[in-house]
Design an enzyme around this catalytic site. Structure first.
Site, short mmCIF file in Angstrom:
data_model
loop_
_atom_site.label_atom_id
_atom_site.label_comp_id
_atom_site.label_asym_id
_atom_site.label_seq_id
_atom_site.Cartn_x
_atom_site.Cartn_y
_atom_site.Cartn_z
CB THR A 122 -0.82 -0.01 1.30
OG1 THR A 122 -1.68 -1.14 1.25
CG2 THR A 122 -1.61 1.26 1.50
NE ARG B 244 -8.11 -8.33 2.79
CZ ARG B 244 -7.08 -7.49 2.80
NH1 ARG B 244 -7.03 -6.51 1.93
NH2 ARG B 244 -6.14 -7.60 3.69
CB VAL B 245 -12.74 -4.18 3.51
CG1 VAL B 245 -12.18 -2.85 4.01
CG2 VAL B 245 -13.82 -3.93 2.46
N GLY B 246 -9.37 -4.56 3.64
CA GLY B 246 -8.21 -4.62 4.53
C GLY B 246 -8.18 -3.46 5.50
CG ASP B 247 -4.32 -2.21 6.68
OD1 ASP B 247 -4.31 -3.05 5.76
OD2 ASP B 247 -3.44 -1.33 6.80
CB THR C 28 2.15 -1.03 4.13
OG1 THR C 28 2.10 -1.86 2.97
CG2 THR C 28 3.57 -0.93 4.62
N GLY C 29 1.07 -3.96 4.71
CA GLY C 29 1.28 -5.38 4.99
C GLY C 29 -0.06 -6.08 5.15
N GLY D 263 -3.33 -6.79 6.10
CA GLY D 263 -4.30 -5.92 6.73
C GLY D 263 -5.04 -6.55 7.90
N1 ASP Z 1 -2.48 -3.47 3.94
C1 ASP Z 1 -2.97 -3.80 2.63
C2 ASP Z 1 -4.17 -4.71 2.76
O1 ASP Z 1 -4.20 -5.58 3.62
C3 ASP Z 1 -1.97 -4.45 1.76
C4 ASP Z 1 -0.54 -3.92 1.86
O2 ASP Z 1 -0.27 -2.90 2.39
O3 ASP Z 1 0.38 -4.57 1.40
O4 ASP Z 1 -5.07 -4.59 1.97
#
Ligand code: ASP
Length: 293
Positions: free
Chosen positions: A148, A176-179, A199-200, A202
């Site tokens: 992200t 699906r919804v992430g962070d 990031t990462g 979520g």
């Molecule tokens: N955090 C984002 C998500 O889970 C993905 C990412 O940052 O790599 O959608």
């Protein structure tokens, strides 16, 4: 000391796009948005905006949010299709509606009403990437490519603003919804404490309300670096408790003094871009393993 920071090596493009606006004395949120939009427009970045890799059925579904540290005004959109500039759309949610978060079809309808163009977000390269990375067996989107862009800005007036925008985890389940679009998880900004983005994976960031956690650590007197490390330690100890390996997650923080911090779980290989005068530097974040080292 005004500053722009942005996640990942492509964050250098964001910082470069944002810096002229910072110098013009524009508010932090506008500066951050310009940076984020440069990545949304970049088809070579397969994890944000145009050219993002699709979900499990190949559809590009975008998440974004924005937050203004002066007022705590914020807005977000989640699971939006066919709109390229979802960070700007999140800002419209903040400015033109009484709400904070719009999702899916409602968010797309709002975008059209606001004059945003409907766009095809797939590119030949992102479709090829989707085929290449498609899980063959035991699909686990959490292991798939992501990244992200979060842009945090301290403006000339000493206020903070932040923007977070993503296509989320590649091959995620539809819906699906992430962070990233969730205020407190993917982003949190408060002039009285600091700004943070994540990031990462979520799901893990949501579990600890990651960005809010980092900001509250700064409120309690920790430096941005200490605050990010505290959040990674929290994730690591939680993974031990749950009997799993810590997922790849990174945090980035900026305070009103212009101090920057970042930390990541092990094997994340997180780098971020930071403005230094007229230059942009790429910095490797410290990683902490489950032993806290
Ligand atoms: N955090 C984002 C998500 O889970 C993905 C990412 O940052 O790599 O959608």
């Amino acid at each position: 000391m005004p500053a722009v920071v942005a996640t990942w090596p492509f964050g250098q493009t964001a910082v470069r796009a944002a810096m002229p606006l910072l110098r013009q004395g524009r508010p932090a949120l506008d500066v951050a948005l310009a940076g984020a939009q440069a990545i949304e427009d970049d088809p070579t970045v397969h994890s944000v905006g145009y050219g993002g890799v699709g979900n499990s059925i190949g559809t590009v579904s975008l998440d974004a949010c924005v937050m203004d540290g002066r007022t705590l005004n914020c807005g977000g959109v989640a699971a939006v299709e066919n709109i390229r500039h979802v960070a700007a759309l999140a800002k419209r949610v903040m400015e033109r509606t009484p709400h904070v978060l719009l999702v899916g079809e409602g968010a797309r309808l709002f975008a059209v009403q606001q004059g945003f163009a409907l766009d095809t977000l797939l590119t030949p390269e992102s479709v090829a990437e989707w085929y290449k990375t498609r899980p063959k067996a035991n699909p686990n989107p959490r292991d798939q490519g992501h990244d992200t862009v979060t842009v945090l800005v301290l403006d000339q007036k000493g206020s903070l603003g932040g923007v977070c925008t993503t296509s989320g985890l590649a091959h995620k389940l539809p819906g699906r919804v992430g962070d990233s679009p969730l205020i407190g998880s993917g982003l949190y900004v408060d002039d009285t404490a600091g700004a943070a983005g994540a990031t990462g994976v979520g799901e893990e960031i949501i579990r600890i309300n990651g960005s809010f956690f980092v900001v509250e650590q700064m409120r309690a007197g920790r430096t941005p670096q200490e605050a990010c490390e505290a959040a990674v330690r929290r994730l690591n100890s939680l993974a031990v408790r749950r009997g799993v390996h810590p997922a790849r997650v990174a945090f980035l923080a900026l305070d009103v003094k212009g101090r920057v911090g970042a930390a990541a779980t092990s094997r994340t290989n997180f780098q971020y871009a930071v403005s230094k005068g007229n230059k942009v530097e790429l910095v490797q974040a410290r990683e902490l393993d489950a032993e806290g080292k």
